[in-house]
Design a protein around this motif. Structure first.
Motif, mmCIF file in Angstrom:
data_model
loop_
_atom_site.group_PDB
_atom_site.id
_atom_site.type_symbol
_atom_site.label_atom_id
_atom_site.label_comp_id
_atom_site.label_asym_id
_atom_site.label_seq_id
_atom_site.Cartn_x
_atom_site.Cartn_y
_atom_site.Cartn_z
ATOM 1 N N ASP A 96 0.821 -1.299 -0.132
ATOM 2 C CA ASP A 96 -0.108 -0.045 -0.058
ATOM 3 C C ASP A 96 1.059 1.146 0.138
ATOM 4 O O ASP A 96 1.199 1.809 1.023
ATOM 5 C CB ASP A 96 -0.836 0.062 1.235
ATOM 6 N N GLY A 97 1.469 1.733 -1.281
ATOM 7 C CA GLY A 97 2.296 2.572 -1.465
ATOM 8 C C GLY A 97 1.768 3.929 -0.782
ATOM 9 O O GLY A 97 2.200 5.032 -0.344
ATOM 10 N N ALA A 99 1.341 8.301 3.494
ATOM 11 C CA ALA A 99 0.406 9.141 4.185
ATOM 12 C C ALA A 99 1.050 9.038 5.586
ATOM 13 O O ALA A 99 1.047 9.997 6.224
ATOM 14 C CB ALA A 99 -1.094 8.625 4.232
ATOM 15 N N LEU A 100 1.518 7.849 6.001
ATOM 16 C CA LEU A 100 2.003 7.723 7.190
ATOM 17 C C LEU A 100 3.252 8.611 7.173
ATOM 18 O O LEU A 100 3.674 9.302 8.468
ATOM 19 C CB LEU A 100 2.488 6.190 7.661
ATOM 20 N N LEU A 101 4.209 8.661 6.345
ATOM 21 C CA LEU A 101 5.322 9.596 6.425
ATOM 22 C C LEU A 101 5.167 11.124 6.432
ATOM 23 O O LEU A 101 5.703 11.664 7.227
ATOM 24 C CB LEU A 101 6.242 9.266 5.186
ATOM 25 N N ARG A 102 4.037 11.244 5.971
ATOM 26 C CA ARG A 102 3.505 12.877 6.104
ATOM 27 C C ARG A 102 3.184 12.982 7.543
ATOM 28 O O ARG A 102 3.663 14.004 8.171
ATOM 29 C CB ARG A 102 2.362 13.061 5.185
ATOM 30 N N GLU A 128 12.905 1.900 6.968
ATOM 31 C CA GLU A 128 13.589 0.952 6.185
ATOM 32 C C GLU A 128 12.692 0.108 5.293
ATOM 33 O O GLU A 128 11.655 -0.227 5.778
ATOM 34 C CB GLU A 128 14.200 -0.147 7.336
ATOM 35 N N GLY A 129 13.286 0.041 4.144
ATOM 36 C CA GLY A 129 12.555 -0.620 3.043
ATOM 37 C C GLY A 129 13.030 -0.637 1.835
ATOM 38 O O GLY A 129 14.061 0.110 1.337
ATOM 39 N N ASN A 130 12.384 -1.687 0.847
ATOM 40 C CA ASN A 130 13.037 -1.690 -0.571
ATOM 41 C C ASN A 130 12.772 -0.701 -1.522
ATOM 42 O O ASN A 130 13.789 -0.117 -2.180
ATOM 43 C CB ASN A 130 12.427 -2.848 -1.200
ATOM 44 N N TYR A 131 11.890 0.127 -1.380
ATOM 45 C CA TYR A 131 11.336 0.935 -2.574
ATOM 46 C C TYR A 131 11.349 2.593 -2.246
ATOM 47 O O TYR A 131 10.582 2.984 -2.690
ATOM 48 C CB TYR A 131 9.838 0.596 -2.939
ATOM 49 N N LEU A 132 12.061 2.903 -1.299
ATOM 50 C CA LEU A 132 12.180 4.426 -0.913
ATOM 51 C C LEU A 132 12.742 5.235 -1.814
ATOM 52 O O LEU A 132 12.183 6.186 -1.865
ATOM 53 C CB LEU A 132 12.887 4.396 0.228
ATOM 54 N N LEU A 133 13.288 4.750 -2.916
ATOM 55 C CA LEU A 133 13.903 5.675 -4.149
ATOM 56 C C LEU A 133 13.455 5.567 -5.347
ATOM 57 O O LEU A 133 13.575 6.036 -6.453
ATOM 58 C CB LEU A 133 15.379 5.534 -4.065
ATOM 59 N N VAL A 134 12.322 4.424 -5.456
ATOM 60 C CA VAL A 134 11.497 4.261 -6.670
ATOM 61 C C VAL A 134 10.815 5.550 -7.124
ATOM 62 O O VAL A 134 9.880 6.202 -6.329
ATOM 63 C CB VAL A 134 10.515 3.077 -6.543
ATOM 64 N N PRO A 135 10.897 5.958 -8.382
ATOM 65 C CA PRO A 135 10.157 6.872 -8.765
ATOM 66 C C PRO A 135 8.677 6.685 -9.233
ATOM 67 O O PRO A 135 8.357 5.461 -9.330
ATOM 68 C CB PRO A 135 10.891 7.690 -10.045
ATOM 69 N N GLY A 136 7.896 7.736 -9.737
ATOM 70 C CA GLY A 136 6.488 7.201 -10.391
ATOM 71 C C GLY A 136 5.382 7.239 -8.747
ATOM 72 O O GLY A 136 6.040 6.860 -7.811
ATOM 73 N N PRO A 160 2.653 6.174 -6.239
ATOM 74 C CA PRO A 160 2.738 7.142 -5.134
ATOM 75 C C PRO A 160 4.260 7.077 -4.567
ATOM 76 O O PRO A 160 4.547 7.931 -3.859
ATOM 77 C CB PRO A 160 1.739 6.653 -4.235
ATOM 78 N N TRP A 161 4.840 6.188 -4.912
ATOM 79 C CA TRP A 161 6.285 5.971 -4.431
ATOM 80 C C TRP A 161 7.281 7.199 -4.554
ATOM 81 O O TRP A 161 8.185 7.494 -3.625
ATOM 82 C CB TRP A 161 7.164 4.775 -5.050
ATOM 83 N N GLY A 162 7.020 7.864 -5.714
ATOM 84 C CA GLY A 162 7.896 9.201 -5.953
ATOM 85 C C GLY A 162 8.006 10.133 -5.005
ATOM 86 O O GLY A 162 8.784 11.003 -4.570
ATOM 87 N N GLU A 163 6.793 10.011 -4.020
ATOM 88 C CA GLU A 163 6.721 11.107 -3.060
ATOM 89 C C GLU A 163 7.578 10.775 -1.858
ATOM 90 O O GLU A 163 7.867 11.698 -0.893
ATOM 91 C CB GLU A 163 5.136 11.214 -2.711
#
Length: 216
Positions: free
Chosen positions: A85-86, A91-94, A133-141, A143-146
């Protein structure tokens, strides 16, 4: 940036994280890399070293539930970028970044259940550093790009590929897979995920070379 040929000294990483913790009301540090690179181990050591200054929030708490993965036909690819659930993670990071007056609760992935559990990790407002910590912290696009915009620093862990695959295979065996199945998983779905993650290294603030001889 650590040269790729040199293992990262833990003391220097702890010192860098401690400095980040003192840089503002709340800072978010991301630790990423391919499966088996040592993310959870390093993140745990950093948080343990900093004590009350830091809290660990793994991305794995945002795995989709087993029933939803089955409904979507993605269960065989569990761990791929579209099995999380990207948007919920963003939303949690915000909320963590806002550092409001109340405790923020994050979900946790429980291996014994193979399911995420909501509200399992409390992050009180007094904590100045959240280690994500996680795999996809730098993935663009979306919602991950945020995610990258919400993290103050991101460290990318780089480990020798042969050693990474060995560790990943051993992990799958420890979680109950037969050796042949574990090796196939590490070199199949997990490897495709690893290739996606490897393409994001240029967006990291720090590339941390991991020593194959250590548990990191």
């Amino acid at each position: 940036m650590f040269p790729a040929s040199d293992p990262a000294p833990l003391a220097e990483l702890v010192s860098r994280a401690r400095a980040l913790a003192s840089a503002g009301p709340r800072q978010l540090l991301g630790i990423t890399g391919a499966p088996g690179a040592g993310k959870s181990t390093l993140a745990g050591l950093i948080v343990s070293a900093l004590g009350e200054l830091a809290e660990l929030v793994p991305m794995d708490g945002f795995h989709l539930a087993e029933v939803e993965l089955q409904r979507l036909g993605r269960h065989a690819r569990k761990g791929a970028v579209d099995t999380f659930d990207g948007a919920g993670f963003v939303a949690l990071l915000r909320r963590l970044r806002a550092a409001g007056p109340g405790t923020v609760y994050a979900p946790e992935f429980r291996r014994e259940l193979e399911e995420p559990v909501a509200g399992a990790i409390p992050v009180p407002p007094s904590v100045p550093l959240v280690v994500v910590e996680g795999n996809y912290l730098l993935v663009p696009g979306e919602p991950w790009g945020e995610v990258r915009e919400l993290l103050d620093e991101v460290w990318y862990l780089d480990l020798d590929e042969t050693e990474r695959l060995r560790r990943l295979t051993d992990r799958h065996i420890a979680f109950g897979r037969e050796p042949v199945e574990a090796a196939a998983r590490a070199r199949g779905t997990d490897q495709r995920n690893a290739e996606l993650i490897a393409d994001t290294v240029g967006r990291a603030d720090l590339v941390v070379a991991m020593a194959p001889s250590t548990p990191l």
